[in-house]
Design a protein around this motif. Structure first.
Motif, short mmCIF file in Angstrom:
data_model
loop_
_atom_site.label_atom_id
_atom_site.label_comp_id
_atom_site.label_asym_id
_atom_site.label_seq_id
_atom_site.Cartn_x
_atom_site.Cartn_y
_atom_site.Cartn_z
N ARG A 1 0.83 -1.20 0.00
CA ARG A 1 0.00 0.00 0.00
C ARG A 1 0.87 1.26 0.00
NH1 ARG A 1 -4.68 0.24 4.38
NH2 ARG A 1 -5.23 -1.58 3.13
N GLN A 2 1.97 1.26 0.74
CA GLN A 2 2.84 2.44 0.79
C GLN A 2 3.43 2.74 -0.59
OE1 GLN A 2 4.87 0.71 4.52
NE2 GLN A 2 5.38 2.88 4.59
N VAL A 3 3.89 1.70 -1.27
CA VAL A 3 4.50 1.89 -2.58
C VAL A 3 3.47 2.35 -3.59
CG1 VAL A 3 5.66 0.71 -4.48
CG2 VAL A 3 6.38 0.28 -2.13
N LEU A 4 2.28 1.76 -3.57
CA LEU A 4 1.24 2.16 -4.51
C LEU A 4 0.81 3.61 -4.27
CD1 LEU A 4 -0.99 -1.05 -4.64
CD2 LEU A 4 0.69 -0.26 -6.32
N ARG A 5 0.77 4.01 -3.01
CA ARG A 5 0.46 5.42 -2.72
C ARG A 5 1.57 6.33 -3.25
NH1 ARG A 5 -0.55 4.96 2.32
NH2 ARG A 5 1.48 5.60 3.13
N GLY A 6 2.81 5.89 -3.15
CA GLY A 6 3.91 6.66 -3.71
C GLY A 6 3.82 6.78 -5.22
N VAL A 7 3.39 5.70 -5.89
CA VAL A 7 3.20 5.75 -7.35
C VAL A 7 2.11 6.75 -7.70
CG1 VAL A 7 2.50 4.40 -9.37
CG2 VAL A 7 4.01 3.38 -7.67
N MET A 8 1.02 6.74 -6.92
CA MET A 8 -0.09 7.66 -7.18
C MET A 8 0.37 9.12 -7.05
SD MET A 8 -3.64 8.17 -5.05
CE MET A 8 -2.70 8.93 -3.71
N TRP A 9 1.10 9.44 -5.99
CA TRP A 9 1.56 10.81 -5.81
C TRP A 9 2.59 11.21 -6.86
CZ3 TRP A 9 -0.68 14.59 -3.47
CH2 TRP A 9 -1.55 14.35 -2.40
N THR A 10 3.38 10.27 -7.30
CA THR A 10 4.33 10.57 -8.37
C THR A 10 3.60 10.93 -9.65
OG1 THR A 10 6.04 9.13 -7.42
CG2 THR A 10 6.21 9.62 -9.77
N LEU A 11 2.54 10.19 -9.97
CA LEU A 11 1.74 10.51 -11.14
C LEU A 11 1.04 11.86 -11.00
CD1 LEU A 11 0.11 7.03 -11.88
CD2 LEU A 11 1.86 8.20 -13.23
N ILE A 12 0.54 12.16 -9.80
CA ILE A 12 -0.10 13.46 -9.58
C ILE A 12 0.89 14.59 -9.79
CG2 ILE A 12 -1.15 14.94 -7.82
CD1 ILE A 12 -2.47 12.43 -6.67
N LEU A 13 2.08 14.46 -9.24
CA LEU A 13 3.12 15.48 -9.42
C LEU A 13 3.45 15.66 -10.90
CD1 LEU A 13 5.71 14.86 -6.55
CD2 LEU A 13 4.22 16.84 -6.84
N THR A 14 3.57 14.54 -11.61
CA THR A 14 3.93 14.61 -13.03
C THR A 14 2.87 15.34 -13.84
OG1 THR A 14 5.17 12.53 -12.85
CG2 THR A 14 4.54 13.24 -15.05
N VAL A 15 1.60 14.95 -13.64
CA VAL A 15 0.51 15.53 -14.44
C VAL A 15 0.33 17.01 -14.12
CG1 VAL A 15 -1.96 15.45 -14.87
CG2 VAL A 15 -0.65 13.32 -14.72
N VAL A 16 0.26 17.36 -12.82
CA VAL A 16 -0.01 18.75 -12.44
C VAL A 16 1.17 19.64 -12.84
CG1 VAL A 16 -0.48 20.30 -10.51
CG2 VAL A 16 -1.51 18.03 -10.57
N ALA A 17 2.40 19.17 -12.63
CA ALA A 17 3.56 19.98 -13.00
C ALA A 17 3.63 20.19 -14.51
CB ALA A 17 4.84 19.32 -12.49
N MET A 18 3.30 19.16 -15.30
CA MET A 18 3.31 19.32 -16.76
C MET A 18 2.21 20.27 -17.22
SD MET A 18 5.84 17.83 -18.20
CE MET A 18 5.30 17.92 -19.90
N LEU A 19 1.04 20.22 -16.60
CA LEU A 19 -0.02 21.15 -16.96
C LEU A 19 0.39 22.59 -16.65
CD1 LEU A 19 -3.22 19.22 -15.79
CD2 LEU A 19 -2.44 19.60 -18.13
N LEU A 20 0.96 22.80 -15.46
CA LEU A 20 1.45 24.13 -15.11
C LEU A 20 2.52 24.60 -16.08
CD1 LEU A 20 1.63 26.55 -13.15
CD2 LEU A 20 3.26 25.22 -11.80
N ALA A 21 3.44 23.70 -16.42
CA ALA A 21 4.51 24.05 -17.35
C ALA A 21 3.97 24.39 -18.73
CB ALA A 21 5.51 22.90 -17.45
N ALA A 22 2.95 23.66 -19.19
CA ALA A 22 2.37 23.92 -20.51
C ALA A 22 1.69 25.28 -20.55
CB ALA A 22 1.38 22.81 -20.87
N VAL A 23 0.96 25.63 -19.49
CA VAL A 23 0.28 26.93 -19.46
C VAL A 23 1.31 28.06 -19.48
CG1 VAL A 23 -1.16 28.45 -18.05
CG2 VAL A 23 -1.75 26.03 -18.30
N ILE A 24 2.34 27.94 -18.65
CA ILE A 24 3.38 28.97 -18.63
C ILE A 24 4.12 29.03 -19.96
CG2 ILE A 24 5.52 29.70 -17.50
CD1 ILE A 24 4.50 28.43 -14.94
N ALA A 25 4.37 27.87 -20.57
CA ALA A 25 5.09 27.83 -21.84
C ALA A 25 4.32 28.53 -22.95
CB ALA A 25 5.38 26.38 -22.23
#
Length: 297
Positions: free
Chosen positions: A73-97
């Motif tokens: 469960r700990q590892v799967l939660r880490g995978v989920m947060w990694t995906l959230i960071l990736t998606v949100v950071a890329m969306l923010l980067a795309a808007v700024i770009a």
């Protein structure tokens, strides 16, 4: 004037037409043989099998620990947060770009200069250094306030309530990535001939329809491949958010478990497996987008 057939070959009555029963040499195309290719394949197969056996039967890898924690469960939660960071950071980067591209292409020298400075700074400094800065932001600026230069503060709030580890990680990753995406987007739109825009305007198309129906589909053919690579890079770049520290991502979680068990190798294998799995999914998505926007080429 007549010509005889004494000059023709003995087995032919007319040029190019053999007699009955005459032998005809057929041009048979024989493919070139490549024996060394098969030798290379055999050698690589032997090396791969030997390496796989060496890893699979090596007790130092502690495969039982690997399988125990791979779907925990700990590892799967880490995978989920990694995906959230990736998606949100890329969306923010795309808007700024997109905003940076508009500023770079504008006629205003101030906006153009500000966009250039942004790209210059975030491309020229390491991502780890930027994340360290965001991790120390609340220490450097304990209070964020909007004040009247000649009077008291209008709004004042403690920085720790705004720049949390999650927002700091998103800002650090998104701002860094925006500089690279801005150059990718700018190259994609500049590759389109301006004559297409002029032709669309000549037949009365609106500016929005020109962007959506003409410019975007063509630009996406150029933008999608490098943007897909940047997304995969962002996924792996999230492993640096331990500099903030953000304690929920995959790399931080596996490192914490490894430090508790004193077994770093199996937990590194767990992290690498999940990064590889998610990266493979992203690569398939990139390939689908390339086929979709490459229709008609």
């Amino acid at each position: 004037m007549t010509y005889g057939t004494d000059l023709l070959p003995s087995d032919q009555t007319e040029v190019g037409r053999p007699e009955e029963g005459a032998s005809v040499a057929l041009n048979v195309v024989v493919p070139r043989k490549h024996p060394w290719r098969w030798v290379a394949v055999v050698i690589l197969a032997m090396v791969t099998i030997s390496a796989a056996q060496a890893v699979a039967h090596n007790e130092n890898f502690r495969w039982e620990v690997y399988w125990e924690w791979l779907f925990s469960r700990q590892v799967l939660r880490g995978v989920m947060w990694t995906l959230i960071l990736t998606v949100v950071a890329m969306l923010l980067a795309a808007v700024i770009a997109i905003a940076l591209v508009i500023m770079r292409e504008s006629d205003n020298p101030i906006l153009k200069g500000l966009a250039w400075v942004w790209v210059w700074f975030f491309r020229g400094t390491p991502a780890y250094t930027q994340l360290l800065f965001w991790g120390l932001f609340a220490v450097l600026f304990p209070v964020l306030s909007f004040s009247n230069p000649f009077g008291p503060d209008i709004i004042s709030i403690e920085t720790k309530y705004i720049v949390t580890p999650l927002t700091a990680a998103i800002f650090g990753l998104g701002f860094n990535e925006s500089a690279y995406l801005a150059e990718i987007f700018r190259a994609g739109f500049r590759a389109i001939d301006k004559g297409q825009t002029e032709a669309a305007e000549a037949i009365g198309m609106s500016r929005g329809k020109i962007w959506w129906r003409i410019l975007m589909p063509q630009a996406m053919r150029i933008i999608v491949p490098p943007t897909g690579n940047e997304t995969i890079g962002m996924l792996k770049l999230t492993s640096l958010v331990l500099a903030i520290p953000f304690t929920l991502d995959l790399m931080f979680v596996t490192n914490s478990i490894a430090n508790r068990l004193f077994l770093p190798v199996p937990m590194l294998m767990v992290a690498a497996t999940w990064y590889l799995a998610v990266t493979s999914v992203l690569m398939m998505g990139q390939a689908w987008l390339e086929r979709h926007f490459g229709k008609g080429v």
